[in-house]
Design a protein around this motif. Structure first.
Motif, PDB file in Angstrom:
ATOM      1  N   SER A  17       0.840  -1.185   0.000  1.00 17.31           N
ATOM      2  CA  SER A  17       0.000   0.000   0.000  1.00 17.31           C
ATOM      3  C   SER A  17       0.874   1.234   0.000  1.00 17.31           C
ATOM      4  CB  SER A  17      -0.888  -0.010   1.245  1.00 17.31           C
ATOM      5  OG  SER A  17      -1.597   1.199   1.340  1.00 17.31           O
ATOM      6  N   HIS A  24      -2.943  10.685  -4.418  1.00 10.65           N
ATOM      7  CA  HIS A  24      -2.823   9.759  -5.532  1.00 10.65           C
ATOM      8  C   HIS A  24      -4.186   9.327  -6.041  1.00 10.65           C
ATOM      9  CE1 HIS A  24      -3.408   6.991  -2.171  1.00 10.65           C
ATOM     10  NE2 HIS A  24      -3.788   6.083  -3.064  1.00 10.65           N
ATOM     11  N   SER A  25      -4.163   8.637  -7.174  1.00 17.77           N
ATOM     12  CA  SER A  25      -5.384   8.094  -7.737  1.00 17.77           C
ATOM     13  C   SER A  25      -5.112   6.703  -8.246  1.00 17.77           C
ATOM     14  CB  SER A  25      -5.866   8.973  -8.896  1.00 17.77           C
ATOM     15  OG  SER A  25      -4.906   9.017  -9.912  1.00 17.77           O
ATOM     16  N   LYS A  26      -6.047   5.822  -8.063  1.00 16.73           N
ATOM     17  CA  LYS A  26      -5.929   4.467  -8.585  1.00 16.73           C
ATOM     18  C   LYS A  26      -6.886   4.301  -9.745  1.00 16.73           C
ATOM     19  CE  LYS A  26      -4.263   1.884  -4.590  1.00 16.73           C
ATOM     20  NZ  LYS A  26      -3.125   1.315  -5.290  1.00 16.73           N
ATOM     21  N   ALA A  33     -11.057   7.238 -13.019  1.00 16.65           N
ATOM     22  CA  ALA A  33     -10.031   7.653 -12.069  1.00 16.65           C
ATOM     23  C   ALA A  33      -9.768   9.136 -12.223  1.00 16.65           C
ATOM     24  CB  ALA A  33      -8.741   6.872 -12.314  1.00 16.65           C
ATOM     25  N   LYS A  58      -2.530   3.428 -14.261  1.00 21.33           N
ATOM     26  CA  LYS A  58      -3.073   2.677 -13.133  1.00 21.33           C
ATOM     27  C   LYS A  58      -2.992   3.470 -11.827  1.00 21.33           C
ATOM     28  CE  LYS A  58      -4.570  -0.778 -13.449  1.00 21.33           C
ATOM     29  NZ  LYS A  58      -5.967  -1.137 -13.817  1.00 21.33           N
ATOM     30  N   GLU A  59      -1.948   4.260 -11.683  1.00 23.42           N
ATOM     31  CA  GLU A  59      -1.828   5.065 -10.469  1.00 23.42           C
ATOM     32  C   GLU A  59      -0.854   6.216 -10.693  1.00 23.42           C
ATOM     33  OE1 GLU A  59      -1.088   4.562  -5.647  1.00 23.42           O
ATOM     34  OE2 GLU A  59      -1.458   2.828  -6.932  1.00 23.42           O
ATOM     35  N   GLN A  61       0.875   9.282  -8.181  1.00 24.23           N
ATOM     36  CA  GLN A  61       1.014   9.854  -6.845  1.00 24.23           C
ATOM     37  C   GLN A  61       1.995  11.013  -6.899  1.00 24.23           C
ATOM     38  OE1 GLN A  61       1.907   6.948  -3.817  1.00 24.23           O
ATOM     39  NE2 GLN A  61       1.024   5.283  -5.013  1.00 24.23           N
ATOM     40  N   GLU A  71       2.434   4.540 -12.301  1.00 21.64           N
ATOM     41  CA  GLU A  71       2.261   3.145 -12.692  1.00 21.64           C
ATOM     42  C   GLU A  71       1.351   3.127 -13.914  1.00 21.64           C
ATOM     43  OE1 GLU A  71       1.036   0.559  -9.514  1.00 21.64           O
ATOM     44  OE2 GLU A  71       2.242   1.644  -8.038  1.00 21.64           O
ATOM     45  N   GLU A  80       6.422   0.607 -13.363  1.00 20.40           N
ATOM     46  CA  GLU A  80       6.397   1.515 -12.214  1.00 20.40           C
ATOM     47  C   GLU A  80       7.667   2.362 -12.248  1.00 20.40           C
ATOM     48  OE1 GLU A  80       6.318   1.507  -7.316  1.00 20.40           O
ATOM     49  OE2 GLU A  80       5.201  -0.025  -8.424  1.00 20.40           O
TER      50      GLU A  80
END
Length: 214
Positions: A17, A24-26, A33, A58-59, A61, A71, A80
């Motif tokens: 985590s 951030h956003s997932k 998103a 995907k993410e 931050q 990501e 990543e």
């Protein structure tokens, strides 16, 4: 061919985590998103740019200390990247952690790889690329190893062999990946990042740091 690099730790746990000081956003571009609390991904210039490049975010931050984690999925791979934006215009290398995108198919012996890329110059108007030919060949070689334990820089002879004949294709892949990544960050942060324009026409170089079963 490879620069010998010692005492490098690039261990990344894709399952841990990432909470705390990062906003951030997932989720991906097509999964409602957002890049951050106040900026909708659905309409941002950054998201539209990634959509044209066929990248699935995907993410993302961005910490209060100006450090980012990105990501994304592209070309059948999950990437990543960690960067410090405060010093990005003097950045010389970028580290990628990569594995096959397991949403496409379940890998029999999945591998995760860490590569350190020496940033080379690139044309800002590089055409969009539909595949990562060199990276695909490299992961096919990983699969043929039936790897049970980690290989790293101390296994340099085998590492060199894995790159034989595909190094130039990998250079092209990572020049392209770097270019899209930095263009995305420019649009997302509203900053001009001259990372790849400051390299005096040096070629992109890469070092395979380690591979291990995922």
């Amino acid at each position: 061919m490879l620069e010998r690099i010692g005492n490098v730790s690039l261990e990344v746990d894709f399952n841990k985590s990432k909470k705390g000081k990062y906003s951030h956003s997932k989720g991906g571009i097509y999964e409602n998103a957002s890049f951050n609390i106040n900026d909708s991904i659905s309409f941002s210039p950054a998201s539209k740019y990634l959509s044209r490049a066929n990248w699935l975010l995907k993410e993302f931050q961005h910490s209060s200390e100006d450090k980012v984690i990105v990501e994304f999925i592209y070309g059948g791979f999950y990437f990543e990247v960690h960067l410090d934006l405060k010093s990005i215009n003097s950045l010389e290398t970028i580290s990628y952690t990569i594995r096959k995108d397991d949403s496409i198919r379940v890998e029999i012996n999945p591998i995760i790889a860490s590569l350190k890329i020496v940033i080379g110059t690139a044309n800002e108007s590089m055409p969009l690329q539909k595949e990562l030919k060199g990276l695909g060949q490299l992961f096919n070689r990983f699969t043929s190893l039936d790897l049970k334990n980690e290989l790293n820089i101390y296994n340099y002879e085998l590492i060199d062999t894995l790159l034989d004949g595909i190094y130039s294709s990998l250079q092209s892949d990572f020049t392209y990946l770097n270019n899209i990544l930095f263009n995305f960050l420019e649009k997302q942060t509203n900053r001009k990042l001259n990372v790849m324009l400051n390299k005096n026409k040096n070629a992109t170089e890469l070092n395979l740091i380690k591979i291990r079963p995922f």
